[in-house]
Design an enzyme around this catalytic site. Structure first.
Site, PDB file in Angstrom:
ATOM      1  CG  HIS A  32      -5.461  -2.739  -0.133  1.00  0.00           C
ATOM      2  ND1 HIS A  32      -4.927  -2.017  -1.177  1.00  0.00           N
ATOM      3  CD2 HIS A  32      -4.881  -2.245   1.005  1.00  0.00           C
ATOM      4  CE1 HIS A  32      -4.071  -1.116  -0.706  1.00  0.00           C
ATOM      5  NE2 HIS A  32      -4.018  -1.247   0.614  1.00  0.00           N
ATOM      6  CB  SER A  78      -0.976  -0.062   1.175  1.00  0.00           C
ATOM      7  OG  SER A  78      -2.014   0.855   1.034  1.00  0.00           O
ATOM      8  CG  ASP A  94      -6.982  -2.801  -3.620  1.00  0.00           C
ATOM      9  OD1 ASP A  94      -7.738  -2.278  -2.777  1.00  0.00           O
ATOM     10  OD2 ASP A  94      -5.762  -2.554  -3.682  1.00  0.00           O
TER      11      ASP A  94
END
Length: 419
Positions: free
Chosen positions: A359, A231, A326
């Site tokens: 994600h 991320s 995601d």
């Protein structure tokens, strides 16, 4: 014969090790329900169950026997682990203290009903740190980190491990990588000790300190350092590979090709954050979950391009991993854009996009977390992902990450290792 539940090859293993779960001593064709239970460090109970029918010899082998329903169905050797779910909603299974294992109880119950008649059970100790791996707390200069050293003199490939904007010092991926033969530095950069929860600016030279620290370790091979990030940590990994010559290979997990959310000060200039508008976040009336997927301005708009990380300047090798499901942000689209930019400059790049993955791509057999609290923002975020597909993606991604770093930091294949 009493019913026996066994875990092979051993009841003790690393968390990323696949195991063979078997039941013996059943009646031919007997209906049974298998249940896995794990209590995390906060006391939260995670469970999964699946219904099976014994074979003609009264045995079950989850690597061959199909589940007839429950938390999953079909032949899923590790299904009882990757489908673990908490009773309370929006809980993420993550290891805080890597020096203790997660203990998973596997129980066999009579029939396909209420799981009231226990037939047999066993416990699987799943460790995040291999035998002989050293854990060393690092508070040198400004660094707030933990160093994990594999046993032996080395030299080993060196890695820096970065998690996302939830902050803190996350160790369990780094300790598993050290157990697989990497000297790994888990590095905190926000929301930890005196590091602010939402820094006004991040300084590249903090990350350079980490590279210099790792390069000084005697067991680290001197051919360059690798970095992986999830991320926000993913775009920091790309920035490190772009602006710091010591980085030879970078892995972006659910990331982007631009600097996100926090300005990054590099020698003599600042990379601004990609423009965003929190007014565009969507909150579900039903669940209260926040969807951030539309908050960022269009990355194709040239007005945002000063936020791009100029990776094409780097001599490092890159691997991008993303999930098509995601729902936190459009990581697959952002990764594709970064890959195309590198390819336009004649650069070799590896990219793998996973259907049904969300994600939070984690080490294998950690169960999918579709939604959980974002520790810094204090809201419940929808991360996305489908259970089976996400589990398969995590297995594949974990192997790719290790193979990529062995290839580009050691010029070799993954060595065999065991707990």
């Amino acid at each position: 014969m009493a019913v026996q539940v066994t875990v092979l090859p051993s009841h003790r293993c690393l968390f990323d090790d696949p195991v063979q779960i078997c039941v013996a001593g059943l009646l031919p064709q007997q209906a049974v329900t298998l249940r896995a239970s794990l209590v995390d460090e906060s006391g939260e109970l995670f469970q999964a169950h699946a219904r099976y029918r014994a074979g003609s010899s009264g045995e079950l082998d989850l690597s061959r026997s199909p589940a007839l329903g429950g938390s999953y169905s079909g032949v899923e050797p590790m299904g009882l682990l990757w489908s673990l779910q908490s009773k309370a909603p929006y809980k993420r299974l993550a290891k805080r203290n890597v020096l203790t294992p997660f203990c998973v109880d596997f129980e066999a119950y009579e029939g396909h009903g209420d799981m009231s008649h226990l037939l047999g059970k066993c416990t699987n100790e799943r460790w995040f740190i291999g035998e002989g791996v050293k854990r060393i707390s690092v508070r040198e200069g400004r660094l707030k980190a933990t160093l994990f050293l594999p046993p032996g003199p080395g030299p080993f490939p060196g890695l820096i491990d970065l998690y996302g904007s939830g902050g803190g010092l996350v160790e369990y991926r780094a300790s598993l990588l050290a157990s697989r033969g990497f000297v790994t530095l888990a590095l905190a950069y926000m929301a930890f000790e005196d590091l602010p929860a939402m820094p006004e600016i991040l300084e590249l030279d903090y990350f350079e300190e980490a590279v210099n620290f790792l390069q000084k370790q005697q067991q680290v091979k001197d051919t360059g350092i690798g970095v992986l990030g999830l991320s926000k940590g993913a775009d920091l990994a790309l920035s490190m590979a772009t602006f710091l010559p010591g980085i030879k290979a970078a892995v972006s997990i659910s990331g982007s090709g631009f600097n996100s959310f926090i300005p990054l000060r590099v020698d003599g200039f600042t990379v601004p954050p990609h423009p965003y508008d929190l007014g565009r976040m969507k909150i579900s009336d039903e669940s209260g979950l926040v969807d951030f997927s539309d908050v960022l301005d269009d990355h194709r708009d040239p007005a945002t391009w000063d936020c791009r990380i100029p990776m094409e300047r780097s001599l490092a090798k890159f691997l991008f991993l993303s999930g098509l499901d995601d729902t936190n942000w459009k990581s697959d689209v952002y990764c594709q854009d970064a890959v195309q930019r590198l390819q336009q400059h004649g650069r070799e790049v590896e990219f793998c996009s996973y259907s049904g993955a969300g994600h939070l791509l984690e080490p294998p057999y950690l169960p999918l977390c579709q939604a959980s609290i974002h520790k810094v923002l204090g809201v419940f975020v929808h991360w996305g992902g489908q259970w089976r597909e996400h589990a398969k993606a995590q297995e594949d991604a974990w192997h790719r990450i290790q193979a990529f770093f062995w290839q580009h930091l050691m010029d070799s294949d993954i060595p065999k290792s065991k707990l």
